[in-house]
Structures are given as C-alpha cells and as structure tokens.
Design a protein around this motif. Structure first.
Motif, PDB file in Angstrom:
ATOM      1  N   SER A 189       0.834  -1.196   0.000  1.00  0.00           N
ATOM      2  CA  SER A 189       0.000   0.000   0.000  1.00  0.00           C
ATOM      3  C   SER A 189       0.871   1.249   0.000  1.00  0.00           C
ATOM      4  CB  SER A 189      -0.920  -0.003   1.217  1.00  0.00           C
ATOM      5  OG  SER A 189      -0.144   0.052   2.399  1.00  0.00           O
ATOM      6  N   LEU A 190       0.248   2.354  -0.395  1.00  0.00           N
ATOM      7  CA  LEU A 190       0.979   3.615  -0.547  1.00  0.00           C
ATOM      8  C   LEU A 190       0.181   4.745   0.087  1.00  0.00           C
ATOM      9  CD1 LEU A 190       3.177   5.430  -1.958  1.00  0.00           C
ATOM     10  CD2 LEU A 190       1.554   5.589  -3.868  1.00  0.00           C
ATOM     11  N   GLU A 191       0.897   5.639   0.771  1.00  0.00           N
ATOM     12  CA  GLU A 191       0.294   6.891   1.206  1.00  0.00           C
ATOM     13  C   GLU A 191       1.298   8.009   1.005  1.00  0.00           C
ATOM     14  OE1 GLU A 191      -1.024   7.358   5.325  1.00  0.00           O
ATOM     15  OE2 GLU A 191      -2.603   8.696   4.610  1.00  0.00           O
ATOM     16  N   LEU A 192       0.926   9.013   0.233  1.00  0.00           N
ATOM     17  CA  LEU A 192       1.757  10.195   0.016  1.00  0.00           C
ATOM     18  C   LEU A 192       1.102  11.363   0.743  1.00  0.00           C
ATOM     19  CD1 LEU A 192       2.559   9.897  -3.795  1.00  0.00           C
ATOM     20  CD2 LEU A 192       3.822   8.980  -1.855  1.00  0.00           C
ATOM     21  N   ARG A 193       1.924  12.079   1.509  1.00  0.00           N
ATOM     22  CA  ARG A 193       1.384  13.119   2.369  1.00  0.00           C
ATOM     23  C   ARG A 193       1.379  14.488   1.705  1.00  0.00           C
ATOM     24  NH1 ARG A 193       4.700  12.981   7.694  1.00  0.00           N
ATOM     25  NH2 ARG A 193       6.429  12.484   6.290  1.00  0.00           N
ATOM     26  N   CYS A 194       0.352  15.250   2.035  1.00  0.00           N
ATOM     27  CA  CYS A 194       0.228  16.630   1.554  1.00  0.00           C
ATOM     28  C   CYS A 194      -0.428  17.450   2.662  1.00  0.00           C
ATOM     29  CB  CYS A 194      -0.610  16.692   0.295  1.00  0.00           C
ATOM     30  SG  CYS A 194      -0.970  18.383  -0.267  1.00  0.00           S
ATOM     31  N   ASN A 195       0.244  18.497   3.077  1.00  0.00           N
ATOM     32  CA  ASN A 195      -0.321  19.424   4.052  1.00  0.00           C
ATOM     33  C   ASN A 195      -0.381  20.814   3.446  1.00  0.00           C
ATOM     34  OD1 ASN A 195       1.397  17.296   5.906  1.00  0.00           O
ATOM     35  ND2 ASN A 195      -0.565  17.903   6.783  1.00  0.00           N
ATOM     36  N   TYR A 196      -1.440  21.516   3.732  1.00  0.00           N
ATOM     37  CA  TYR A 196      -1.597  22.850   3.166  1.00  0.00           C
ATOM     38  C   TYR A 196      -1.794  23.859   4.281  1.00  0.00           C
ATOM     39  CZ  TYR A 196      -6.510  22.178   4.193  1.00  0.00           C
ATOM     40  OH  TYR A 196      -7.681  21.952   4.851  1.00  0.00           O
ATOM     41  N   SER A 197      -1.548  25.101   3.927  1.00  0.00           N
ATOM     42  CA  SER A 197      -1.762  26.200   4.855  1.00  0.00           C
ATOM     43  C   SER A 197      -2.742  27.169   4.221  1.00  0.00           C
ATOM     44  CB  SER A 197      -0.441  26.912   5.150  1.00  0.00           C
ATOM     45  OG  SER A 197      -0.660  28.077   5.921  1.00  0.00           O
ATOM     46  N   TYR A 198      -3.951  27.186   4.782  1.00  0.00           N
ATOM     47  CA  TYR A 198      -4.989  28.081   4.266  1.00  0.00           C
ATOM     48  C   TYR A 198      -6.106  28.117   5.288  1.00  0.00           C
ATOM     49  CZ  TYR A 198      -8.579  30.062   1.261  1.00  0.00           C
ATOM     50  OH  TYR A 198      -9.556  30.846   0.740  1.00  0.00           O
ATOM     51  N   GLY A 199      -6.704  29.279   5.507  1.00  0.00           N
ATOM     52  CA  GLY A 199      -7.667  29.438   6.581  1.00  0.00           C
ATOM     53  C   GLY A 199      -9.003  28.766   6.366  1.00  0.00           C
ATOM     54  N   ALA A 200      -9.452  28.689   5.152  1.00  0.00           N
ATOM     55  CA  ALA A 200     -10.751  28.071   4.865  1.00  0.00           C
ATOM     56  C   ALA A 200     -10.526  26.780   4.087  1.00  0.00           C
ATOM     57  CB  ALA A 200     -11.617  29.052   4.091  1.00  0.00           C
ATOM     58  N   THR A 201     -11.557  26.276   3.485  1.00  0.00           N
ATOM     59  CA  THR A 201     -11.430  25.049   2.702  1.00  0.00           C
ATOM     60  C   THR A 201     -10.910  25.387   1.311  1.00  0.00           C
ATOM     61  OG1 THR A 201     -13.226  24.000   3.890  1.00  0.00           O
ATOM     62  CG2 THR A 201     -12.630  23.070   1.755  1.00  0.00           C
ATOM     63  N   PRO A 202      -9.748  24.861   0.966  1.00  0.00           N
ATOM     64  CA  PRO A 202      -9.193  25.171  -0.351  1.00  0.00           C
ATOM     65  C   PRO A 202      -9.686  24.170  -1.397  1.00  0.00           C
ATOM     66  CG  PRO A 202      -7.623  23.891   0.887  1.00  0.00           C
ATOM     67  CD  PRO A 202      -8.850  24.027   1.756  1.00  0.00           C
ATOM     68  N   TYR A 203      -9.296  24.407  -2.615  1.00  0.00           N
ATOM     69  CA  TYR A 203      -9.454  23.428  -3.683  1.00  0.00           C
ATOM     70  C   TYR A 203      -8.154  22.633  -3.737  1.00  0.00           C
ATOM     71  CZ  TYR A 203     -13.100  26.753  -4.949  1.00  0.00           C
ATOM     72  OH  TYR A 203     -14.172  27.604  -4.926  1.00  0.00           O
ATOM     73  N   LEU A 204      -8.245  21.326  -3.824  1.00  0.00           N
ATOM     74  CA  LEU A 204      -7.077  20.460  -3.699  1.00  0.00           C
ATOM     75  C   LEU A 204      -6.966  19.518  -4.882  1.00  0.00           C
ATOM     76  CD1 LEU A 204      -7.776  19.742   0.037  1.00  0.00           C
ATOM     77  CD2 LEU A 204      -5.755  20.961  -0.801  1.00  0.00           C
ATOM     78  N   PHE A 205      -5.741  19.317  -5.330  1.00  0.00           N
ATOM     79  CA  PHE A 205      -5.480  18.500  -6.514  1.00  0.00           C
ATOM     80  C   PHE A 205      -4.272  17.605  -6.260  1.00  0.00           C
ATOM     81  CE2 PHE A 205      -8.027  21.173  -9.407  1.00  0.00           C
ATOM     82  CZ  PHE A 205      -8.064  22.363  -8.704  1.00  0.00           C
ATOM     83  N   TRP A 206      -4.280  16.433  -6.897  1.00  0.00           N
ATOM     84  CA  TRP A 206      -3.102  15.595  -7.025  1.00  0.00           C
ATOM     85  C   TRP A 206      -2.844  15.348  -8.507  1.00  0.00           C
ATOM     86  CZ3 TRP A 206       0.742  14.053  -3.966  1.00  0.00           C
ATOM     87  CH2 TRP A 206       0.557  14.080  -2.567  1.00  0.00           C
ATOM     88  N   TYR A 207      -1.581  15.573  -8.893  1.00  0.00           N
ATOM     89  CA  TYR A 207      -1.137  15.308 -10.250  1.00  0.00           C
ATOM     90  C   TYR A 207       0.017  14.299 -10.209  1.00  0.00           C
ATOM     91  CZ  TYR A 207      -3.527  19.538 -12.057  1.00  0.00           C
ATOM     92  OH  TYR A 207      -4.453  20.489 -12.431  1.00  0.00           O
ATOM     93  N   VAL A 208       0.201  13.589 -11.323  1.00  0.00           N
ATOM     94  CA  VAL A 208       1.322  12.665 -11.456  1.00  0.00           C
ATOM     95  C   VAL A 208       2.114  13.034 -12.705  1.00  0.00           C
ATOM     96  CG1 VAL A 208      -0.060  10.955 -12.732  1.00  0.00           C
ATOM     97  CG2 VAL A 208       2.019  10.241 -11.554  1.00  0.00           C
ATOM     98  N   GLN A 209       3.435  12.875 -12.612  1.00  0.00           N
ATOM     99  CA  GLN A 209       4.314  13.210 -13.728  1.00  0.00           C
ATOM    100  C   GLN A 209       5.328  12.089 -13.950  1.00  0.00           C
ATOM    101  OE1 GLN A 209       7.116  16.468 -13.160  1.00  0.00           O
ATOM    102  NE2 GLN A 209       6.860  17.134 -15.275  1.00  0.00           N
ATOM    103  N   SER A 210       5.322  11.502 -15.127  1.00  0.00           N
ATOM    104  CA  SER A 210       6.368  10.560 -15.511  1.00  0.00           C
ATOM    105  C   SER A 210       7.563  11.362 -16.019  1.00  0.00           C
ATOM    106  CB  SER A 210       5.857   9.614 -16.595  1.00  0.00           C
ATOM    107  OG  SER A 210       4.793   8.839 -16.090  1.00  0.00           O
ATOM    108  N   PRO A 211       8.761  10.784 -15.967  1.00  0.00           N
ATOM    109  CA  PRO A 211       9.963  11.535 -16.348  1.00  0.00           C
ATOM    110  C   PRO A 211       9.867  12.158 -17.736  1.00  0.00           C
ATOM    111  CG  PRO A 211      10.574   9.498 -15.263  1.00  0.00           C
ATOM    112  CD  PRO A 211       9.083   9.440 -15.457  1.00  0.00           C
ATOM    113  N   GLY A 212      10.156  13.440 -17.825  1.00  0.00           N
ATOM    114  CA  GLY A 212      10.157  14.136 -19.104  1.00  0.00           C
ATOM    115  C   GLY A 212       8.790  14.407 -19.694  1.00  0.00           C
ATOM    116  N   GLN A 213       7.759  14.204 -18.912  1.00  0.00           N
ATOM    117  CA  GLN A 213       6.385  14.379 -19.403  1.00  0.00           C
ATOM    118  C   GLN A 213       5.673  15.520 -18.675  1.00  0.00           C
ATOM    119  OE1 GLN A 213       5.319  12.421 -22.013  1.00  0.00           O
ATOM    120  NE2 GLN A 213       7.410  11.625 -21.934  1.00  0.00           N
ATOM    121  N   GLY A 214       4.464  15.839 -19.178  1.00  0.00           N
ATOM    122  CA  GLY A 214       3.638  16.800 -18.490  1.00  0.00           C
ATOM    123  C   GLY A 214       2.954  16.190 -17.285  1.00  0.00           C
ATOM    124  N   LEU A 215       2.106  16.984 -16.629  1.00  0.00           N
ATOM    125  CA  LEU A 215       1.387  16.508 -15.449  1.00  0.00           C
ATOM    126  C   LEU A 215       0.010  15.983 -15.853  1.00  0.00           C
ATOM    127  CD1 LEU A 215       3.605  18.359 -14.157  1.00  0.00           C
ATOM    128  CD2 LEU A 215       1.904  18.895 -12.392  1.00  0.00           C
TER     129      LEU A 215
END
Lengths: 114, 117
Positions: free
Chosen positions: A18-44
């Motif tokens: 199993s995998l878990e990648l962590r992301c913490n943000y700093s913002y006072g209200a509820t933000p919009y959140l995204f996860w992107y993946v990038q292979s080497p030399g490619q776009g997101l």
C-alpha cells in the motif's frame, strides 16, 4: 497566501504494497485540492481533485485521497502499488480569493521495487 | 483529439539569445499558464492569461515575456535577461466556468526542456 508541503521527497515501496503520500496545506478556509502525477520528461496528469462535498475522493488508476480539515491534509493513497506507478506526484492548492492560480508542492518521487 | 501541444520538445539556447516556446490548445479554454519546473522545487508560475490580449505576471516573471493574440495560443519568450533559463517549461490551460475568481482544473502540455549551452 496558501502554501503546500509534501514532507517526503522520496518514497520507496514494494510492488503490491500500500501507498500513502502526504500533503499538508496552509490556508484558513477550505481550499481546492489536486493531485497530479508526472512521468519523467512528461507533463502533469490529473489524478483527482477535491472542491467540496464527500471528503474521500476517488481518482484514476485506483488512487484515492482524503481531505481532513482538522489536520489540513489531503493525503493520496493506493491499496496496491504497481511498478507503473513509479513517477513524481504533486499536490496543489487553489483558493477562491487567489482566482485560478494554483500553488504546487515540491513533489514526492515514488520508487517501486519488485 | 483535444489537448495541449508544446513545441519544441527540446530546445538549446546560446547565452545572450532570446528563444520562444510554443503552446497551443484546442480545448476552448479561456485561461492559459506557463510554469517553470526545477528539480526539487515543484512548479513555479511565470505568467498567466485569462483572456485574449491580457496577461498577468506570476511569481517568477523576470526575464520572460508572453503574448496572447489568439485564444488558442500563449507563446513564452525566454529573454537574455533570464540568467538561469535551463529548466523544464510546462504550459497549462483551464476553463473559467466560475468566472475569473474561480479555481478550475488545469490541464498540462507535455513540456519543453530548455538547455543553455
């Protein structure tokens, strides 16, 4: 201003684990959140996003993420990693008052060992 | 197929030269963006545009210039004033379904790798 922290620069997991990648943000209200993946030399490529509603979000390729307001986190998970998941993963944050700009974390490089 | 194209894939520049990176989209998106990517630093916004003939500076605009003469196109020029231009450059686009103050999903092109010789 909002900010994003991805605490792990590199993560290595065994294929099938199993995998878990962590992301913490700093913002006072509820933000919009995204996860992107990038292979080497490619776009997101967009994996998933959270704007509102159900805090558990399903994405492509078997990934999911959970928004936890109390922890200011949006961690990415996958129950069983495949060798093809090896890539770099970016968390990004947007907020209404910042218009359509996103702030990206520094990324986490995932290595998969067989 | 709808999408975002960037050209060239690889670009080499001599010191003192200006170079232009191309970005075209056929998604009918209103907004377009240019990012610079360096190892370990994530993506940093250079310029963005929400409408034709209008654009705004991002966090690292110095040494770069853009134009938005057509909705589909948002070329980036890396000028000789940019002291460390070697990087991977990514173009993105998004709708403005919620207006200019909304946050919409950004879709990315394949990138251009610029190297200064």
């Amino acid at each position: 201003a909002q900010s994003v922290t991805q605490p792990d620069i590199h993560i290595t997991v065994s294929e099938g684990a199993s995998l878990e990648l962590r992301c913490n943000y700093s913002y006072g209200a509820t933000p919009y959140l995204f996860w992107y993946v990038q292979s080497p030399g490619q776009g997101l490529q967009l994996l998933l996003k959270y704007f509102s509603g159900d805090t558990l979000v399903q994405g492509i390729k078997g990934f999911e993420a959970e928004f936890k307001r109390s922890q200011s986190s949006f961690n990415l998970r996958k129950p069983s990693v495949h060798w093809s998941d090896a890539a770099e993963y970016f968390c990004a944050v947007g907020a209404p008052e910042y218009g359509n700009k996103l702030v990206f974390g520094a990324g986490t490089i995932l290595r998969v060992k067989s | 197929d709808g999408g975002i194209t960037q050209s060239p894939k690889y670009l080499f520049r001599k010191e003192g030269q200006n170079v232009t990176l191309s970005c075209e989209q056929n998604l009918n998106h209103d907004a377009m963006y240019w990012y610079r990517q360096d190892p370990g630093q994530g993506l940093r916004l250079i310029y963005y545009s929400q409408i034709v003939n209008d654009f705004q500076k991002g966090d690292i605009a110095e040494g770069y210039s853009v134009s938005r003469e057509k909705k589909e196109s948002f070329p980036l020029t890396v000028t000789s004033a940019q002291k460390n231009p070697t990087a991977f450059y990514l173009c993105a686009s998004s709708t403005l379904a919620g207006g200019t103050s909304s946050t919409d999903t950004q879709y990315f092109g394949p990138g251009t790798r610029l190297t200064v010789l």
